[in-house]
Design a protein around this motif. Sequence first.
Motif, PDB file in Angstrom:
ATOM      1  N   ILE A 166      14.819  12.875   1.128  1.00  0.00           N
ATOM      2  CA  ILE A 166      15.791  13.616   0.325  1.00  0.00           C
ATOM      3  C   ILE A 166      16.697  14.441   1.243  1.00  0.00           C
ATOM      4  N   ALA A 167      16.144  14.950   2.332  1.00  0.00           N
ATOM      5  CA  ALA A 167      16.914  15.797   3.248  1.00  0.00           C
ATOM      6  C   ALA A 167      18.015  15.037   3.987  1.00  0.00           C
ATOM      7  N   ASN A 168      17.986  13.720   3.975  1.00  0.00           N
ATOM      8  CA  ASN A 168      18.973  12.920   4.693  1.00  0.00           C
ATOM      9  C   ASN A 168      20.177  12.649   3.787  1.00  0.00           C
TER      10      ASN A 168
ATOM     11  N   PHE B  81      13.594   6.948  -3.504  1.00  0.00           N
ATOM     12  CA  PHE B  81      13.360   5.510  -3.536  1.00  0.00           C
ATOM     13  C   PHE B  81      14.311   4.888  -4.539  1.00  0.00           C
ATOM     14  N   GLY B  82      15.109   3.906  -4.077  1.00  0.00           N
ATOM     15  CA  GLY B  82      16.085   3.275  -4.953  1.00  0.00           C
ATOM     16  C   GLY B  82      16.034   1.762  -4.880  1.00  0.00           C
ATOM     17  N   VAL B  83      16.686   1.117  -5.845  1.00  0.00           N
ATOM     18  CA  VAL B  83      16.719  -0.343  -5.913  1.00  0.00           C
ATOM     19  C   VAL B  83      18.153  -0.821  -6.086  1.00  0.00           C
ATOM     20  N   TRP B  84      18.426  -1.964  -5.500  1.00  0.00           N
ATOM     21  CA  TRP B  84      19.720  -2.649  -5.606  1.00  0.00           C
ATOM     22  C   TRP B  84      19.447  -4.011  -6.214  1.00  0.00           C
TER      23      TRP B  84
ATOM     24  N   GLU C  13      18.508   5.244  -8.130  1.00  0.00           N
ATOM     25  CA  GLU C  13      17.237   5.933  -7.936  1.00  0.00           C
ATOM     26  C   GLU C  13      16.200   5.439  -8.933  1.00  0.00           C
ATOM     27  N   VAL C  14      14.998   5.168  -8.411  1.00  0.00           N
ATOM     28  CA  VAL C  14      13.861   4.749  -9.232  1.00  0.00           C
ATOM     29  C   VAL C  14      12.864   5.893  -9.349  1.00  0.00           C
ATOM     30  N   GLU C  15      12.575   6.523  -8.205  1.00  0.00           N
ATOM     31  CA  GLU C  15      11.612   7.625  -8.210  1.00  0.00           C
ATOM     32  C   GLU C  15      11.718   8.420  -6.916  1.00  0.00           C
ATOM     33  N   ARG C  16      11.019   9.557  -6.924  1.00  0.00           N
ATOM     34  CA  ARG C  16      10.863  10.386  -5.733  1.00  0.00           C
ATOM     35  C   ARG C  16       9.367  10.610  -5.554  1.00  0.00           C
ATOM     36  N   PHE C  17       8.950  10.706  -4.306  1.00  0.00           N
ATOM     37  CA  PHE C  17       7.538  10.936  -4.005  1.00  0.00           C
ATOM     38  C   PHE C  17       7.408  11.550  -2.622  1.00  0.00           C
ATOM     39  N   GLU C  18       6.232  12.045  -2.345  1.00  0.00           N
ATOM     40  CA  GLU C  18       5.918  12.633  -1.042  1.00  0.00           C
ATOM     41  C   GLU C  18       5.316  11.552  -0.155  1.00  0.00           C
ATOM     42  N   GLU C  19       5.856  11.398   1.048  1.00  0.00           N
ATOM     43  CA  GLU C  19       5.322  10.476   2.037  1.00  0.00           C
ATOM     44  C   GLU C  19       5.750  10.971   3.416  1.00  0.00           C
TER      45      GLU C  19
ATOM     46  N   GLY D 207       0.785  -1.222   0.000  1.00  0.00           N
ATOM     47  CA  GLY D 207       0.000   0.000   0.000  1.00  0.00           C
ATOM     48  C   GLY D 207       0.818   1.274   0.000  1.00  0.00           C
ATOM     49  N   ARG D 208       2.097   1.166   0.229  1.00  0.00           N
ATOM     50  CA  ARG D 208       2.963   2.352   0.225  1.00  0.00           C
ATOM     51  C   ARG D 208       3.422   2.652  -1.196  1.00  0.00           C
ATOM     52  N   PRO D 209       3.757   3.901  -1.478  1.00  0.00           N
ATOM     53  CA  PRO D 209       4.321   4.211  -2.801  1.00  0.00           C
ATOM     54  C   PRO D 209       5.716   3.615  -2.925  1.00  0.00           C
ATOM     55  N   GLY D 210       6.159   3.436  -4.149  1.00  0.00           N
ATOM     56  CA  GLY D 210       7.503   2.962  -4.403  1.00  0.00           C
ATOM     57  C   GLY D 210       7.598   1.446  -4.457  1.00  0.00           C
TER      58      GLY D 210
END
Length: 182
Positions: A143-145, A172-175, A159-165, A89-92
């Motif tokens: 992003i601030a971290n 949001f990234g993937v390995w 990086e895959v995407e950025r979103f507000e949460e 249910g979370r984004p990303g």
Amino acid sequence: MAELGTRAWPPAPLRTERLVLRASETGDRAAFIELFASPEVGTYVGGSRPRDELERAVPEVPGRRPGVFVIDLDGAMIGMVTLDRRDAGRPGHVRPDAQEAELGYMFLPEAWGRGYAAEACDAILGWFADTFPGEPVVLCTQIANDRALRLAVKLGFAEVERFEEYGAEQWFGVWHPVTASG
């Protein structure tokens, strides 16, 4: 991670040059409380919790569940790294069925800036790749971290995407084990 309970948990302690990555023990309780009570640690993870509340709520052996690795330096807990399934249910997400393995970590402030997080996360990603071949791992941070973003890139997350949460912009990234340089 549900399947860790039957397939590979708890693993034998993992060892790096300086660290032991292991399951939680009774002696880790004070460090768990310190982690969750620390305003510095809580800055990008929703804030700290009151120490008295933690003293009442934290079990004798905290963090004793599949996916939680205590990071031990010279016999003392300095942090923890987690692998959990990301809630659908979370984004990303990077898989159609969601539920990707998500890497998270928290270290006591006195352990910051010494490379322990990179060393521990790299070892855990190696263990994960051996235990769950070909399965991606995701990571989400504000992003601030800046420190977390630098570590994600160092570990090989793309990086895959950025979103507000949670009221903040998230990275949001993937390995992928086959393309990671670990």
